[in-house]
Design a protein around this motif. Structure first.
Motif, mmCIF file in Angstrom:
data_model
loop_
_atom_site.group_PDB
_atom_site.id
_atom_site.type_symbol
_atom_site.label_atom_id
_atom_site.label_comp_id
_atom_site.label_asym_id
_atom_site.label_seq_id
_atom_site.Cartn_x
_atom_site.Cartn_y
_atom_site.Cartn_z
ATOM 1 N N GLY A 1 -9.110 -4.839 5.846
ATOM 2 C CA GLY A 1 -10.000 -5.090 4.722
ATOM 3 C C GLY A 1 -10.973 -6.237 4.945
ATOM 4 N N ALA B 1 -14.237 -3.885 5.101
ATOM 5 C CA ALA B 1 -14.608 -3.746 3.687
ATOM 6 C C ALA B 1 -15.267 -5.014 3.131
ATOM 7 C CB ALA B 1 -13.384 -3.387 2.843
ATOM 8 N N GLY C 1 0.815 -1.208 0.000
ATOM 9 C CA GLY C 1 0.000 0.000 0.000
ATOM 10 C C GLY C 1 0.845 1.253 0.000
ATOM 11 N N ASP D 1 -6.568 2.762 5.264
ATOM 12 C CA ASP D 1 -7.321 2.274 4.115
ATOM 13 C C ASP D 1 -7.572 0.788 4.279
ATOM 14 O OD1 ASP D 1 -7.038 4.680 2.150
ATOM 15 O OD2 ASP D 1 -4.994 4.284 2.840
ATOM 16 N N THR E 1 -4.927 -3.755 3.403
ATOM 17 C CA THR E 1 -4.989 -2.788 4.495
ATOM 18 C C THR E 1 -3.680 -2.012 4.513
ATOM 19 O OG1 THR E 1 -6.259 -4.406 5.767
ATOM 20 C CG2 THR E 1 -5.412 -2.488 6.974
ATOM 21 N N THR E 2 -3.753 -0.690 4.605
ATOM 22 C CA THR E 2 -2.530 0.104 4.676
ATOM 23 C C THR E 2 -2.152 0.364 6.130
ATOM 24 O OG1 THR E 2 -3.783 2.163 4.473
ATOM 25 C CG2 THR E 2 -2.893 1.223 2.437
ATOM 26 N N TRP F 1 -9.417 -2.340 1.956
ATOM 27 C CA TRP F 1 -9.950 -2.672 0.641
ATOM 28 C C TRP F 1 -10.448 -4.104 0.608
ATOM 29 C CZ3 TRP F 1 -8.845 0.584 -3.760
ATOM 30 C CH2 TRP F 1 -7.970 1.637 -3.501
ATOM 31 N N GLU G 1 -0.585 5.416 -3.919
ATOM 32 C CA GLU G 1 -2.020 5.641 -4.060
ATOM 33 C C GLU G 1 -2.488 5.139 -5.414
ATOM 34 O OE1 GLU G 1 0.116 8.266 -3.391
ATOM 35 O OE2 GLU G 1 -0.188 8.218 -1.240
ATOM 36 N N THR H 1 -8.187 -8.926 -0.097
ATOM 37 C CA THR H 1 -8.277 -7.777 0.813
ATOM 38 C C THR H 1 -6.952 -7.041 0.839
ATOM 39 O OG1 THR H 1 -7.524 -8.981 2.761
ATOM 40 C CG2 THR H 1 -9.897 -9.029 2.305
ATOM 41 N N LEU I 1 -9.616 3.547 -6.923
ATOM 42 C CA LEU I 1 -10.433 2.346 -6.760
ATOM 43 C C LEU I 1 -10.952 1.849 -8.104
ATOM 44 C CD1 LEU I 1 -11.846 0.225 -5.002
ATOM 45 C CD2 LEU I 1 -13.688 1.868 -4.635
ATOM 46 N N TRP J 1 -13.714 0.386 -0.769
ATOM 47 C CA TRP J 1 -12.707 1.052 0.043
ATOM 48 C C TRP J 1 -13.405 1.582 1.285
ATOM 49 C CZ3 TRP J 1 -12.892 6.267 1.522
ATOM 50 C CH2 TRP J 1 -11.798 6.726 2.250
ATOM 51 N N HIS K 1 -8.268 0.035 -9.871
ATOM 52 C CA HIS K 1 -7.985 -1.218 -9.173
ATOM 53 C C HIS K 1 -9.032 -2.267 -9.554
ATOM 54 C CE1 HIS K 1 -5.175 -2.864 -6.402
ATOM 55 N NE2 HIS K 1 -5.836 -2.709 -5.290
#
Length: 193
Positions: free
Chosen positions: A176, A180, A48, A146, A140-141, A148, A51, A138, A54, A161, A57
């Motif tokens: 995520g 998410a 991550g 974030d 995760t930052t 996802w 940037e 999934t 979405l 997101w 992606h």
């Protein structure tokens, strides 16, 4: 197993062995537009460290669903006037192979194998659909800024997101698969019903 379980260290090693430039070339061929300043990216790219949009992606995941065939996305498919006459319509154009069919299918197989990811996510998780196979991933930052979840069937790719619009961290544990994935699963169940 590492991809299915979303393990970070193997992902960093694969990026190191593949080379950042080759990975960025592949990302560009998949339609990512936010990775242009190559000097900004290092091995954290797979964690991550960059940037992405979405919609881009999701379109990359749609490319996997199409067995490696890329099509540009469009936010507007058709414009009609008040009488239902078509004023303008999106033309899909030609598909372009950006990933070998077998490679795309292997990734799809990994991302749809719930048994392979059960050691991390548990056998009962939100990355499945009860009535059809689905591939999902999934992300995760750092600091839970974030979360996802992205996934696809042969006919639909979708992504979710979750985060704060001011980039504040969410609560610890808001990854995520927790925040998410339930939204993604609910959406996919309703749309594919």
């Amino acid at each position: 197993q590492a991809l299915a379980g979303s393990l970070n260290i193997p992902a960093v090693k694969v990026l190191y062995l593949t080379g950042i430039d080759r990975v960025l070339d592949m990302a560009k061929s998949l339609g990512y537009t936010t990775l242009n300043d190559r000097s900004r990216f290092g091995l954290s790219l797979v964690l991550g460290g960059a940037e992405v949009k979405l919609v881009e992606h999701v379109n990359a995941f749609a490319t996997l669903a199409r067995d490696g065939q890329y099509l540009p996305y469009s936010s507007i498919l058709k414009i009609e006037d008040a009488d239902g006459e078509t004023l303008e319509e999106y033309n899909l154009g030609e598909r372009r192979e950006v990933l070998a069919k077998q490679a795309a299918r292997q990734i799809t197989s990994i991302l749809s194998d719930n048994n392979a990811r059960a050691y991390i996510f548990g056998a009962s998780n939100h990355l499945t659909l009860p009535d059809r196979p689905v591939a999902a991933k999934t992300g995760t930052t750092n600091d839970y800024r974030d979360a996802w979840t992205l996934g696809y069937t042969p006919s639909l790719a979708a992504g979710v997101w979750v985060g704060n619009s001011n980039n504040d961290a969410m609560k610890r544990g808001a990854d995520g698969s927790v925040v998410a994935a339930p939204i993604w699963q609910s959406f996919m169940q309703q749309v594919l019903a």
